[in-house]
Design a protein around this motif. Structure first.
Motif, mmCIF file in Angstrom:
data_model
loop_
_atom_site.group_PDB
_atom_site.id
_atom_site.type_symbol
_atom_site.label_atom_id
_atom_site.label_comp_id
_atom_site.label_asym_id
_atom_site.label_seq_id
_atom_site.Cartn_x
_atom_site.Cartn_y
_atom_site.Cartn_z
ATOM 1 N N ILE A 57 0.861 -1.053 0.034
ATOM 2 C CA ILE A 57 -0.115 0.048 -0.020
ATOM 3 C C ILE A 57 0.846 1.193 0.018
ATOM 4 O O ILE A 57 1.877 1.178 0.754
ATOM 5 N N SER A 58 0.703 2.188 -0.784
ATOM 6 C CA SER A 58 1.362 3.443 -1.097
ATOM 7 C C SER A 58 0.696 4.631 -1.010
ATOM 8 O O SER A 58 -0.303 4.940 -0.691
ATOM 9 N N ILE A 59 1.857 5.873 -0.800
ATOM 10 C CA ILE A 59 1.170 7.109 -0.592
ATOM 11 C C ILE A 59 0.156 7.329 -1.877
ATOM 12 O O ILE A 59 -0.759 7.960 -1.684
ATOM 13 N N ALA A 60 0.339 6.695 -3.018
ATOM 14 C CA ALA A 60 -0.331 7.084 -4.427
ATOM 15 C C ALA A 60 -1.690 6.680 -4.166
ATOM 16 O O ALA A 60 -2.723 7.148 -4.525
ATOM 17 N N ASN A 61 -1.776 5.422 -3.323
ATOM 18 C CA ASN A 61 -3.089 4.649 -3.139
ATOM 19 C C ASN A 61 -3.887 5.701 -2.262
ATOM 20 O O ASN A 61 -5.017 5.839 -2.468
ATOM 21 N N ILE A 82 -3.767 8.940 -1.885
ATOM 22 C CA ILE A 82 -4.125 10.106 -2.581
ATOM 23 C C ILE A 82 -5.506 9.666 -3.366
ATOM 24 O O ILE A 82 -6.417 10.508 -3.131
ATOM 25 N N ALA A 83 -5.225 8.464 -3.962
ATOM 26 C CA ALA A 83 -6.283 8.165 -4.916
ATOM 27 C C ALA A 83 -7.676 8.011 -4.069
ATOM 28 O O ALA A 83 -8.790 8.360 -4.594
ATOM 29 N N ILE A 84 -7.452 7.283 -2.974
ATOM 30 C CA ILE A 84 -8.819 6.799 -2.109
ATOM 31 C C ILE A 84 -9.339 8.431 -1.446
ATOM 32 O O ILE A 84 -10.634 8.486 -1.510
ATOM 33 N N LEU A 139 1.496 7.015 6.073
ATOM 34 C CA LEU A 139 1.537 5.454 6.000
ATOM 35 C C LEU A 139 1.618 4.676 7.512
ATOM 36 O O LEU A 139 2.384 5.398 8.285
#
Lengths: 336, 814
Positions: free
Chosen positions: A217-221, A223-225, A284
């Motif tokens: 699970i990432s920072i990009a995830n 932001i998207a959620i 995170l």
């Protein structure tokens, strides 16, 4: 004139007249003049029997047909005139009779919206105790005793040494211990801060915690959620701005701002002319928090976020005083 | 924390044409939150340095004079002035028309206009310090003194802000966002961040060499506690205590620190510049130069600089001379050893103390200082060394005669900088997109991390100023790289994960159903109340102290108990609303608290449990005249119907279930024979307390027990094959007969009676005294055939017979 012709002429004239009738009394006098005992039609019909057989049959047939037709016209007109009469008695501008109903608190309303959004993404909706232990409220979240971070949240203590939870984050660790990984949940709930209240701060308010733990699970995830659920809640595309923020239970930690929904990012007094509104803390999940929850940080990673539900409701409905939420004032609650 | 832009620019040369606002935004996006950017020169708009060329008496006032003032550009203006220290040739601060000043230093800012004062023209005013917010820089001997700017070497007409070097921008940084960054509590640390963000060089702190002599007999430091990690002391002779030079005083002033004297100001200057708090002692209070760093004795008295006396405990750390504390380590200095006008020898301290010790003492004693705020974050011990070099460098500049007699450095266990190995895959996975390893390494180098790249691995040596707890894990490195890279450069992407269904959530579903029913069917409005109550729960609602959870620190004395019941606050809401409603119906679902163990463990060990905190559901009806008892009962019955709960019964409070304090006509609800709660009428005294005329009925139930007894296994009943026969009867009974008894008799009298319900009760003229007439409907049905009228007649006859025999019921004849 031929009798048949005359009957046809009577019918034609009668139909012409009836077109202009728009009251019950006119209809009555028309009926009388056209179909009444003394009418020309009745008179002619009485005379039919004196006609020669050949003519009698044709004239009789026509006369009955005309009489029946006119009677039907009269009946139809009568019923439509009656209905018109009835309608005149109803004032359609009169207010409708609404069934009595009560009102859900705005916190319940918006909380449900959030729950539904996240449930549709497969998130558990989790609950936890409001009266918490120091362990779950602080220690398990990587906030040891005498850490300056404890100052960030002024705390109510009970005589027994427990705390009124200062955030919904303790649910993170409780849920990790209960469900293990992978895990995704939100936890809406009441939180408490020992501080003075004003129009934008209350010592009792609501937060929504979010947690997602899985492989990679990432920072990009995150932001998207965040973009996804904020756009749904505000039913408009919102932009999310991420900047560093410190919360001991996440690493890295962020503050997430969203486009000021009052001015659409143009800059107004509510957003201090920046076009951005501070909305939530996120990051995170700190490996020490995963460990406290019994999850191997080598195998799993996750994001977490938390935001003030009351503030979101205030933005959504443009409410200017947070204290109304706990006022019990029906004049306020009736608006939802 | 306030940061002056010009101070940052001593260390970094930022790209040209950047506005202060842009710099603030860059810091906010990559480092710390800048809450506000203040343009200091704004407050000096339309103010200039003026030169007094002639002083004339005011024709109409003794205490005022006419000051002919050169305001630059060859203009001489007449200004009415009451300043007692006015002289010809003096340089003064002139507020011209259009500027904003504070009259006599009080109230709001007022816009100055050209005016006549006692009949004489005045082109603005000549300012006293307090009128333009400069009282800290120009202490006034009397209220009528004006600022004397004659020490400035400037021409008349120079804008005042520029003349005073106060034309600067100040960034206000949110201290909360600095909690984890001990390295950012000084200008130099912020400058380092800017150098990384803008990719410009970071200048060195200008310092002279120092000679450490730990065998000195002029100054000896004896550390008796591991809470002091490092202690540098320096004995300095030949200082002359007095007001600071302008560059020093004005620099402190800009960032909100009040200048005190040159020695104290120097220590503050170094603290603000580097983040290292320093202290200066008057050496005459440390006989023999013997300094001891030790735990305080318990109850040891300490007279602090703030004028207060504190009683210390063994967990406090003090700096002491041979007999008593001269400072509370890292927090505040002592009163006696403070620098004064007669101080000639100074001992400077630059030390490093344990953050937990500092924080604990500072909290317990209630002393928060700029120094304690820094130490409690965990400072770099190397910074103590730099701080000492810096202050000694500055002190040498400030005084010609100064002599540094001895410098000692007691540092037993030097800090080992953290070394972290980070794999590029790890970095990419956490950020969620591919990063170039050379870019990551470059970012780290710009932040002074030394980085060795081997293939996809970086071996990173963390600088000491980030090694005190701030950075120790690979995750910390992710943050460093990501924030300087810019979070805005990360493309959002939804996670790709396996599908797994969340477990069913009965409680939440039931809560929604109940809230919907209460709102949309029962016409009740949902409220939320604060979960606090006062002693009224004991005195009026009958709770025992032992059951209650008390707060140590309530927000107000009447909010000191966590509610054990929802009722008192709900009753208050009902009656509050009665002030503007004819009737009101409310409900709340929320946790209540009692001092018994719950199912929630305090720790994963599970050997102790938090206090009980089930959800309760309470509702109440209030109105001016109507009778609400049966409506309340009906709301509950309707809810049970809605939930298809049929195995319930009502039981009057009495033998088995006690009547609780504060409640009359209490009726308990049992489901599966388990007590769920009750409805009742609150006692009159509870209502009278509000001074509002109102009838009230309330109910409170345990939502958790209700949920436990709720099993949604409802099934349909086939529709009847044969029609039922409906029959109305009116029967006169003695008054004491209860409906439940009537139903019992009818059911025993007729197997065909399916439903029995009352529709009228009548007491009146035609009814004998002590009796009532009850009209009710009976629905007869036979599942196997259509009933004939004679069959129904027979049933009625039997019913009437038994009603008469068992209850004295007689068919009403009229």
């Amino acid at each position: 004139m031929d009798i048949v012709e005359e009957i046809k002429e009577i019918a034609r004239r009668a139909k012409e007249q009836v077109e202009k009738i728009n009251s019950a009394s006119d209809l009555l006098s028309w009926e009388k003049s056209v179909l009444g005992r003394k009418s020309r039609l009745s008179q002619l019909m009485r005379n039919i029997k004196d006609l020669p057989l050949e003519q009698r049959r044709e004239a009789g047939h026509i006369a009955n047909q005309v009489k029946q037709e006119l009677q039907e016209i009269a009946a139809k007109l009568k019923s439509s005139l009656q209905q018109a009469e009835k309608q005149k008695q109803v004032d359609v501008t009169w207010p409708g009779e609404k069934p009595q109903r009560g009102h859900l608190h705005p916190v319940s309303l918006v909380q449900r919206e959030l729950e539904d959004i996240f449930a549709s993404l497969g998130f558990i909706i989790e609950d936890g105790p409001e009266l918490e232990s120091e362990y779950y409220n602080f220690d398990a979240l990587n906030i040891p005793a005498y850490h300056p971070a404890r100052d960030m949240q002024d705390t109510f203590f009970t005589v027994g040494g427990d705390v009124l939870r200062t955030h919904t984050s303790p649910i993170q660790v409780r849920a990790m211990q209960k469900y293990g990984a992978p895990l995704r949940l939100i936890a809406p709930g009441r939180v408490f801060r020992y501080e003075a209240s004003d129009a934008s701060h209350d010592f009792v308010f609501h937060q929504v915690e979010g947690l997602m733990i899985d492989k990679d699970i990432s920072i990009a995830n995150l932001i998207a959620i965040a973009k996804e659920f904020l756009s749904r809640i505000f039913t408009q595309d919102v932009e999310v701005r991420v900047r560093p923020g410190f919360f001991p239970f996440v690493e890295p930690g962020f503050e997430m701002d969203l486009t000021c929904i009052l001015c659409q990012g143009k800059g107004c007094s509510a957003c201090k002319r920046t076009g951005w509104m501070e909305f939530m803390g996120a990051g995170l999940v700190h490996p020490r928090v995963l460990e406290a929850g019994g999850i191997d940080p080598q195998e799993f990673s996750g994001f977490a976020f938390g935001f003030g539900l009351d503030r979101l409701i205030m933005l959504k409905y443009r409410i200017d005083d947070i204290r109304l939420f706990h006022s019990g004032d029906v004049r306020f609650l009736q608006q939802f | 924390m306030k940061v002056a832009l010009s101070w940052l620019e001593k260390f970094v040369q930022l790209p040209p044409n950047l506005s202060a606002k842009e710099i603030a935004e860059a810091l906010t996006l990559s480092t710390v939150e800048v809450e506000e950017v203040v343009d200091l020169s704004e407050q000096f708009n339309n103010m200039v340095v003026g030169k007094i060329v002639e002083i004339k008496p005011h024709p109409n006032a003794d205490k005022l004079r006419l000051a002919m003032t050169d305001i630059g550009g060859g203009e001489i203006k007449q200004i009415v002035c009451g300043g007692t220290n006015l002289f010809t040739g003096m340089l003064v601060a002139v507020a011209l028309p259009g500027s904003f000043v504070k009259w006599h230093g009080q109230g709001d800012l007022v816009k100055l206009e050209k005016a006549k004062i006692r009949g004489e023209e005045s082109f603005g005013m000549i300012c006293a310090a307090e009128e333009i917010g400069l009282a800290d820089l120009f202490p006034q001997a009397t209220g009528t003194e004006i600022i004397n700017l004659s020490f400035l070497e400037v021409e008349p007409g120079t804008p005042l802000g520029k003349a005073l070097s106060l034309d600067d921008f100040v960034l206000e940084i949110d201290n909360k966002s600095l909690t984890n960054r001990p390295d950012l509590w000084g200008h130099y640390g912020i400058a380092r961040e800017l150098s990384a963000i803008y990719q410009v060089d970071l200048g060195k702190v200008p310092v002279d060499r120092i000679n450490i002599d730990n065998k000195s007999n002029i100054l000896r430091v004896n550390i008796k506690s591991s809470d002091c990690r490092r202690y540098l002391g320096a004995m300095v002779q030949g200082v002359k205590v007095g007001p600071s030079p302008w560059w020093l005083a004005s620099q402190l002033f800009k960032v909100g620190i009040r200048p005190i004297n040159n020695i104290v100001d120097l220590t503050n200057y170094v603290m603000l510049e580097l983040g290292q708090p320093l202290h200066a002692f008057d050496a005459s209070y440390i006989p023999g130069g013997d300094i001891v760093v030790r735990p305080a004795n318990s109850d040891e008295p300490f007279q602090a600089l703030d004028g207060k006396e504190y009683k210390l405990s063994a967990t406090d750390l003090v700096i002491a001379n041979h007999k008593q504390p001269i400072a509370l380590a890292g927090i505040i200095g002592g009163a006696d050893s403070a620098i004064s006008d007669v101080t000639s020898a100074v001992i400077f301290e630059s030390a490093n103390f344990d953050p937990v010790t500092i924080r604990r003492s500072s909290k317990r004693l209630g002393i928060r200082t700029d120094s304690s705020a820094r130490f409690e974050k965990g400072l770099d011990p190397e910074l103590a060394y730099l701080g000492m070099r810096r202050v000694l460098t500055l002190v040498s500049k400030l005084f010609d005669e100064v002599k540094i007699e001895a410098v000692v450095d007691n540092y037993l266990e030097p800090l080992q900088p953290a070394v972290i190995t980070v794999n590029l895959d790890f970095l990419n996975k956490k950020i969620g997109q591919e990063i170039d390893i050379s870019e990551a390494a470059d970012i780290l180098r710009r932040l002074d991390f030394s980085t060795k790249v081997k293939g996809k691995t970086m071996e990173i040596k963390v600088p000491t100023w980030r090694s005190t707890g701030d950075i120790s894990l690979p995750e910390d490195i992710v943050e460093e790289v990501a924030r300087i890279l810019g979070y805005g450069n990360i493309r959002p992407s939804l996670p790709i994960v396996k599908l797994y269904p969340p477990p069913p959530d009965r409680m939440r579903k039931l809560k929604r159903q109940i809230k919907n029913y209460l709102t949309f069917s029962a016409d009740l409005t949902e409220v939320l109340s604060y979960p606090f109550v006062d002693e009224v729960v004991k005195d009026k609602w009958g709770f025992n102290d032992g059951d209650l959870v008390y707060l140590q620190n309530p927000i107000a004395s009447n909010l000191n108990i966590l509610r054990p019941t929802l009722l008192p606050n709900l009753l208050k809401f009902l009656l509050d609303n009665m002030r503007w409603q004819e009737q009101v119906g409310l409900f709340e679902i929320g946790r209540v608290f009692r001092y018994q163990p719950s199912e929630w463990p305090r720790t994963p060990k599970g050997d102790s449990f938090l206090p009980w905190q089930d959800y309760h559901l309470a509702f109440g009806l209030a109105g001016k005249s109507a009778e609400y008892y049966l409506r309340a009962k009906g709301i509950v019955e309707g809810l049970l119907d809605y939930l298809h709960i049929s195995d319930y019964k009502w039981q009057e409070a009495g033998d088995e279930f006690a009547v609780e304090m504060g409640k009359t006509l209490q009726l308990y609800l049992l489901i599966n024979n388990e007590n769920i709660g009750s409805i009742f009428i609150p006692n009159q005294d509870l209502i009278k307390a509000y001074d509002i005329e109102s009838e009230v009925v309330m109910g409170e139930f345990n939502f958790n027990i209700l949920a436990r007894n709720y099993h949604s296994q409802h099934q349909y009943t086939p529709l009847p094959k044969y029609p039922s026969v409906v029959y109305d009867l009116a029967v006169i009974f003695p008054s004491e007969v209860k409906w439940e008894e009537i139903v019992g008799v009818i059911k025993s009298a007729s197997n065909l009676a399916r439903k029995i319900y009352p529709f009228d009760v009548y007491h009146g003229k035609q009814i004998p005294a002590g009796h009532k007439s009850i009209a009710f409907t009976i629905e007869f049905a036979d599942p196997d055939k259509t009933l004939t009228s004679s069959e129904v007649e027979a049933e009625i006859k039997n019913i009437l017979k038994l009603l008469d025999e068992k209850l004295g019921g007689k068919l009403r004849q009229n």
